[in-house]
Scaffold this active site. Structure first.
Site, PDB file in Angstrom:
ATOM      1  N   SER A 222      -7.848  14.746 -53.712  1.00 27.23           N
ATOM      2  CA  SER A 222      -7.577  14.281 -55.077  1.00 27.23           C
ATOM      3  C   SER A 222      -6.484  13.218 -55.057  1.00 27.23           C
ATOM      4  O   SER A 222      -5.716  13.128 -54.109  1.00 27.23           O
ATOM      5  CB  SER A 222      -7.164  15.462 -55.953  1.00 27.23           C
ATOM      6  OG  SER A 222      -8.252  16.354 -56.051  1.00 27.23           O
TER       7      SER A 222
ATOM      8  N   THR B 189      -5.950   7.546 -53.818  1.00 31.38           N
ATOM      9  CA  THR B 189      -6.518   7.160 -52.519  1.00 31.38           C
ATOM     10  C   THR B 189      -7.820   7.916 -52.269  1.00 31.38           C
ATOM     11  O   THR B 189      -8.807   7.338 -51.797  1.00 31.38           O
ATOM     12  CB  THR B 189      -5.510   7.442 -51.380  1.00 31.38           C
ATOM     13  OG1 THR B 189      -4.197   7.085 -51.819  1.00 31.38           O
ATOM     14  CG2 THR B 189      -5.853   6.659 -50.141  1.00 31.38           C
TER      15      THR B 189
ATOM     16  N   ASP C 263      -8.071  13.492 -47.501  1.00 27.94           N
ATOM     17  CA  ASP C 263      -7.191  13.607 -48.666  1.00 27.94           C
ATOM     18  C   ASP C 263      -6.015  12.641 -48.541  1.00 27.94           C
ATOM     19  O   ASP C 263      -5.731  12.137 -47.438  1.00 27.94           O
ATOM     20  CB  ASP C 263      -6.683  15.063 -48.759  1.00 27.94           C
ATOM     21  CG  ASP C 263      -6.297  15.465 -50.173  1.00 27.94           C
ATOM     22  OD1 ASP C 263      -6.061  14.578 -51.012  1.00 27.94           O
ATOM     23  OD2 ASP C 263      -6.213  16.687 -50.430  1.00 27.94           O
TER      24      ASP C 263
ATOM     25  N   ASP D 114       1.662  12.664 -50.540  1.00 24.24           N
ATOM     26  CA  ASP D 114       2.826  12.036 -51.170  1.00 24.24           C
ATOM     27  C   ASP D 114       3.875  11.636 -50.134  1.00 24.24           C
ATOM     28  O   ASP D 114       4.583  10.646 -50.317  1.00 24.24           O
ATOM     29  CB  ASP D 114       3.424  12.989 -52.210  1.00 24.24           C
ATOM     30  CG  ASP D 114       2.408  13.289 -53.298  1.00 24.24           C
ATOM     31  OD1 ASP D 114       1.952  12.343 -53.951  1.00 24.24           O
ATOM     32  OD2 ASP D 114       2.020  14.465 -53.460  1.00 24.24           O
TER      33      ASP D 114
ATOM     34  N   LYS E 188       2.341  17.366 -50.643  1.00 26.58           N
ATOM     35  CA  LYS E 188       1.199  17.056 -51.487  1.00 26.58           C
ATOM     36  C   LYS E 188       1.377  17.745 -52.839  1.00 26.58           C
ATOM     37  O   LYS E 188       2.205  18.623 -52.994  1.00 26.58           O
ATOM     38  CB  LYS E 188      -0.105  17.535 -50.822  1.00 26.58           C
ATOM     39  CG  LYS E 188      -0.559  16.591 -49.698  1.00 26.58           C
ATOM     40  CD  LYS E 188      -1.912  16.955 -49.121  1.00 26.58           C
ATOM     41  CE  LYS E 188      -3.020  17.085 -50.118  1.00 26.58           C
ATOM     42  NZ  LYS E 188      -3.222  15.891 -50.967  1.00 26.58           N
TER      43      LYS E 188
ATOM     44  N   GLU F 178      -6.519  21.780 -52.789  1.00 27.09           N
ATOM     45  CA  GLU F 178      -6.461  20.890 -51.616  1.00 27.09           C
ATOM     46  C   GLU F 178      -6.106  21.694 -50.364  1.00 27.09           C
ATOM     47  O   GLU F 178      -6.668  21.463 -49.293  1.00 27.09           O
ATOM     48  CB  GLU F 178      -5.413  19.798 -51.839  1.00 27.09           C
ATOM     49  CG  GLU F 178      -5.819  18.782 -52.899  1.00 27.09           C
ATOM     50  CD  GLU F 178      -4.712  17.822 -53.273  1.00 27.09           C
ATOM     51  OE1 GLU F 178      -5.032  16.735 -53.750  1.00 27.09           O
ATOM     52  OE2 GLU F 178      -3.519  18.165 -53.114  1.00 27.09           O
TER      53      GLU F 178
HETATM   54  C1  5RP Z   1      -2.773  15.322 -55.444  1.00 26.92           C
HETATM   55  C2  5RP Z   1      -2.262  14.893 -54.126  1.00 26.92           C
HETATM   56  C3  5RP Z   1      -2.475  13.476 -53.730  1.00 26.92           C
HETATM   57  O1  5RP Z   1      -3.153  13.441 -52.520  1.00 26.92           O
HETATM   58  C4  5RP Z   1      -1.149  12.803 -53.587  1.00 26.92           C
HETATM   59  O2  5RP Z   1      -0.434  12.931 -54.815  1.00 26.92           O
HETATM   60  C5  5RP Z   1      -1.312  11.314 -53.252  1.00 26.92           C
HETATM   61  O3  5RP Z   1      -1.859  10.644 -54.348  1.00 26.92           O
HETATM   62  P1  5RP Z   1      -2.203   9.113 -54.307  1.00 26.92           P
HETATM   63  O4  5RP Z   1      -3.344   8.934 -53.343  1.00 26.92           O
HETATM   64  O5  5RP Z   1      -2.599   8.789 -55.725  1.00 26.92           O
HETATM   65  O6  5RP Z   1      -0.997   8.342 -53.880  1.00 26.92           O
HETATM   66  O7  5RP Z   1      -1.683  15.641 -53.374  1.00 26.92           O
HETATM   67  O8  5RP Z   1      -2.400  16.645 -55.740  1.00 26.92           O
END
Ligand code: 5RP
Length: 235
Positions: free
Chosen positions: A29, A32, A85, A88, A98, A107
């Protein structure tokens, strides 16, 4: 496109290399992962790639449906070949924070059930030490103020100097953010988490904590998007 968005797109394209015909693919989620799911859908539609996806959130499920990625209910899969996945933060030992999007529980269930977890990030997500990004902790709504206190104490025991534990709210409003599983998120600003393994062990032990956003010993491949491509790091 900003550099970070371009890097995310490049990482998402590179992650397609880990998907083969016949695979069951965990779909992460976040922004990305959304790019990855859209690119995967294109391979399904235009090149006849035969895979089935297991989404980790309602948002990802909707993107997968729009993109033409065939889905399978998680209860119907015996195993997941690869989970792809975002994250962060990623440290040098591939430990992750994450849950910025609030999907950490699903996740983690999917990543932990997969033969391989592939993580896609832009360069800003690589850190020497985890903790600048507030650590999300998913908690049962019942007694969450009591749980928040215990989360604070657990982080202190794990060496975090001054944790600041805040209930995640919707936008600027007062309503709590609710996860797909019906739980609350406590965002724990730590500045730095000196011992992520200890913090993970302390947090998961607490009644009321459903899951935390420290992903340890799960990621094996980290794809770092760059402005003109992507580099693959393996543990
Ligand atoms: C969601 C997550 C995402 O993988 C994480 O926040 C990264 O998000 P992004 O790809 O928008 O930078 O853990 O719960």
């Amino acid at each position: 496109m900003s550099s970070a968005s371009e890097q995310k797109a490049n990482a998402a394209i590179a992650a397609l290399d880990y998907v083969e015909d016949g695979m069951t693919v965990g779909l992460g989620s976040g922004s990305t992962s959304a790019l990855f799911v859209q690119a995967l859908g294109q391979l399904v539609r235009e090149e006849g790639l035969k895979i089935q996806g297991v989404p980790t959130s309602a948002d990802t499920e909707a993107i997968a449906r729009d993109s033409g990625v065939p889905l399978v209910p998680v209860e119907h899969v015996a195993k997941i070949d690869v989970a792809v996945d975002g994250a962060d933060e990623v440290d040098g030992r591939f430990r992750l924070i994450k849950g910025g999007g609030g999907c950490l529980l699903r996740e983690k269930i999917i990543a932990d059930s997969a033969d391989l977890m592939v993580v896609m990030v832009d360069e800003t997500k690589l850190v020497a030490r985890l903790g600048a990004f507030p650590l999300p902790v998913e908690v049962d709504p019942f007694g969450f103020t009591l749980t928040a206190r215990k989360v604070y104490e657990a982080l202190r025991r794990a060496g975090v100097a001054r944790p600041d534990v805040q209930l995640r709210r919707l936008g600027d409003g007062l309503d709590p953010f609710i996860t797909d599983g019906g739980n609350y998120i406590l965002d724990c600003a730590c500045t730095e988490i000196p011992d992520p393994d200890l913090a993970a062990a302390e947090l998961i032990d607490l009644p009321g904590v459903v899951e935390h956003g420290l992903f340890i010993d799960l990621a094996r491949i980290v794809i770092v998007g760059e402005d003109d491509g992507a580099r693959v790091m393996e543990l």
